[in-house]
Design an enzyme around this catalytic site. Structure first.
Site, PDB file in Angstrom:
ATOM      1  N   ALA A 108       4.321   4.843  -5.551  1.00 34.75           N
ATOM      2  CA  ALA A 108       4.118   3.665  -4.695  1.00 34.75           C
ATOM      3  C   ALA A 108       4.564   2.438  -5.471  1.00 34.75           C
ATOM      4  CB  ALA A 108       2.655   3.525  -4.307  1.00 34.75           C
ATOM      5  N   LYS A 109       4.712   1.331  -4.811  1.00 33.29           N
ATOM      6  CA  LYS A 109       4.984   0.065  -5.498  1.00 33.29           C
ATOM      7  C   LYS A 109       4.659  -1.078  -4.564  1.00 33.29           C
ATOM      8  CE  LYS A 109       6.459  -1.261  -9.500  1.00 33.29           C
ATOM      9  NZ  LYS A 109       6.313  -0.502 -10.758  1.00 33.29           N
ATOM     10  N   GLY A 110       4.287  -2.184  -5.134  1.00 40.28           N
ATOM     11  CA  GLY A 110       3.989  -3.340  -4.294  1.00 40.28           C
ATOM     12  C   GLY A 110       4.070  -4.602  -5.093  1.00 40.28           C
TER      13      GLY A 110
END
Ligand code: NAD
Length: 459
Positions: free
Chosen positions: A148-150
């Protein structure tokens, strides 16, 4: 079709525009839908320069594996993404709108896991590329997470502490519907650290009514963080590098090292390599860098940066521009700042024996080809900086089980994991007759593909 005409035709608030007559009639929806502007190419949502880099790398590894077409877009494109816009009051009293993202690349093997960054270039496409690489890291190191990434698009150098707190708290609240300790777990990344993770954990915990330390990793120890996390990414880079150098029969002592970035990752690498006898001859951060053939005094430099915020002005070396630093002669060039730093423009001038990717995505595919032609091996990001997510996994396991492991136990486990990862990549590189990056990604894709095949298609 003129601008004015299409604006009128697309006005969904006018009931006439939705009538069958209008849809079929001249200039109605059928005509609008038939125009090329409405034909959206697969993957168009993620389009960005960094996603192109990730996609090209993926295709190369997938071709090598002969991956079935059905699995290609399933493994390449993120499963889920959320874009949020939210207001934050600046210290001046002015209210400013910020945009944040959370991208979950794969949910096939467990919760998603990935960092949260504050940077001016954060976009959906950038997060998609970084989430894909996180999936690769987790698969390669056999961790039970998807990628994931944000992050939030902002300039972290212009935020007060109060503004940073309000931004991360509101961002956490906005993405709460799709995260959770068994769904998606955050971590620090560029310009975020323990302080931001503590605020994030508090915001999520307030929402659910109980303390949930396992919602993020990289927290302060007293909140369930793990001692070794702060140094984990940099230390992991050093362990992977040591394993690679042993295979190549290069001695680490005496190697001249140049590092781009002196933050959480770059500073640890510098100190750990110097401790092992290497000589750090060049360093830069966002404001500029220094070179010193005799080796930079890292203790004095760290004290300087703690006091002044940046390397700029440090008296123990000659001043160098941050891009010029990359072409400084050395043995090990270690990008540890941001993506797309080694490109077709400068790859021909890079003057080193090996590139070690501590940052995510620092080398473009065009630069990869030039470096390969020049026989400069690249220790790829998906392996080299995987120590961060590995110790994040240890932190999450401790939080979930309410256990505490010693720093020694964590460092020992991390070293074994990184060395095993490097050995698998070296073996795959020989088996497939390919570079380390493609070998690493092929191993990762193979593992996620197997999981996806076994879970099959729902419903
Ligand atoms: P950080 O914010 O702590 O440090 C970033 C450093 O890069 C700072 O010294 C900054 O001044 C410098 N920098 C920024 N822009 C620059 C530019 N244009 N030229 C030169 N230097 C510049 O971030 P970090 O956590 O050390 O992350 C660095 C890289 O490592 C990123 O690519 C990140 O995604 C990757 N990474 C970090 C972790 C982690 O655990 N923190 C884990 C895996 C990968």
């Amino acid at each position: 079709m003129d601008e004015e005409g299409s604006a009128k035709k697309l006005d969904a608030t006018r009931p006439d525009d939705w009538s069958g007559k209008d849809r079929r009639g001249a200039g109605g929806w059928d005509e609008v839908l038939a125009t090329e502007a409405h034909l959206v190419a697969p993957g168009a949502e993620w389009r960005s320069e960094l996603y192109r880099v990730a996609q090209e790398q993926f295709e190369r590894a997938a071709d090598l594996l002969g991956l079935e077409p059905e699995l290609r877009s399933r493994l390449l494109e993120p499963r889920r993404a959320l874009v949020v816009n939210f207001p934050v009051r600046r210290d001046s009293g002015v209210v400013e709108e910020f945009t944040g993202y959370r991208v979950q690349h794969t949910l096939a093997v467990g919760p998603a896991k990935g960092g949260i960054r504050f940077a001016p270039g954060v976009s959906l496409g950038e997060c998609a590329a970084l989430a894909l690489w996180m999936t690769f890291k987790c698969a390669l190191l056999e961790l039970p997470f998807g990628g994931a990434k944000g992050g939030v698009r902002c300039d972290p150098n212009r935020l007060s502490e109060g503004e940073a707190e309000r931004i991360i708290r509101r961002y956490a609240a906005e993405i709460t519907p799709i995260i959770g300790p068994d769904r998606d777990i955050g971590a620090p990344d560029m310009a975020t650290g323990e302080r931001e993770m503590a605020w994030f954990m508090d915001t999520y915990s307030q929402a659910v009514g109980q303390a949930v330390p396992e919602i993020v990793t990289g927290k302060p120890a007293v909140l369930g963080g793990t001692e070794g996390r702060r140094a984990a990414t940099g230390l992991g880079v050093v362990f992977a590098l040591e394993a690679a150098l042993e295979r190549l029969e290069w001695e680490l002592p005496g190697q001249r090292v140049v590092i781009q970035g002196f933050g959480k990752v770059g500073s640890v690498i510098a100190v750990e390599l110097a401790r092992r006898g290497a000589k750090v001859v060049g360093l830069t951060d966002v404001a500029g860098g220094i070179v010193n053939e005799e080796g930079i005094d890292l203790e004095s430099l760290s004290a300087w940066v703690a006091e002044h915020g940046f390397i700029r002005g440090f008296p123990g070396g000659e001043k160098v521009g941050r891009r010029d630093l990359l072409t400084t002669p050395c043995d090990l060039l270690i990008p540890a700042a941001l993506e797309r730093q080694i490109t077709e423009e400068n790859a021909g001038e890079i003057d080193c024996r090996m590139v070690v990717e501590a940052a995510n995505g620092p080398t473009t595919p065009e630069a990869d080809a030039i470096l390969a032609e020049r026989s400069i091996p690249v220790l790829p990001d998906v392996l080299a900086n995987g120590g961060g997510v590995t110790v994040s996994y240890y932190e999450w396991v401790q939080d979930v089980q309410r256990e505490m492991w010693s720093v020694e136990a964590i460092a020992g486990r991390l070293e074994r994991t990184m060395r095993a990862g490097m050995d698998r990549v070296l073996a795959a590189s020989e088996r497939y007759g390919t570079d380390w990056r493609t070998a690493a990604q092929a191993l990762a894709i193979e593992r996620v593909a197997e999981a996806s095949r076994l879970r099959a298609i729902y419903p």
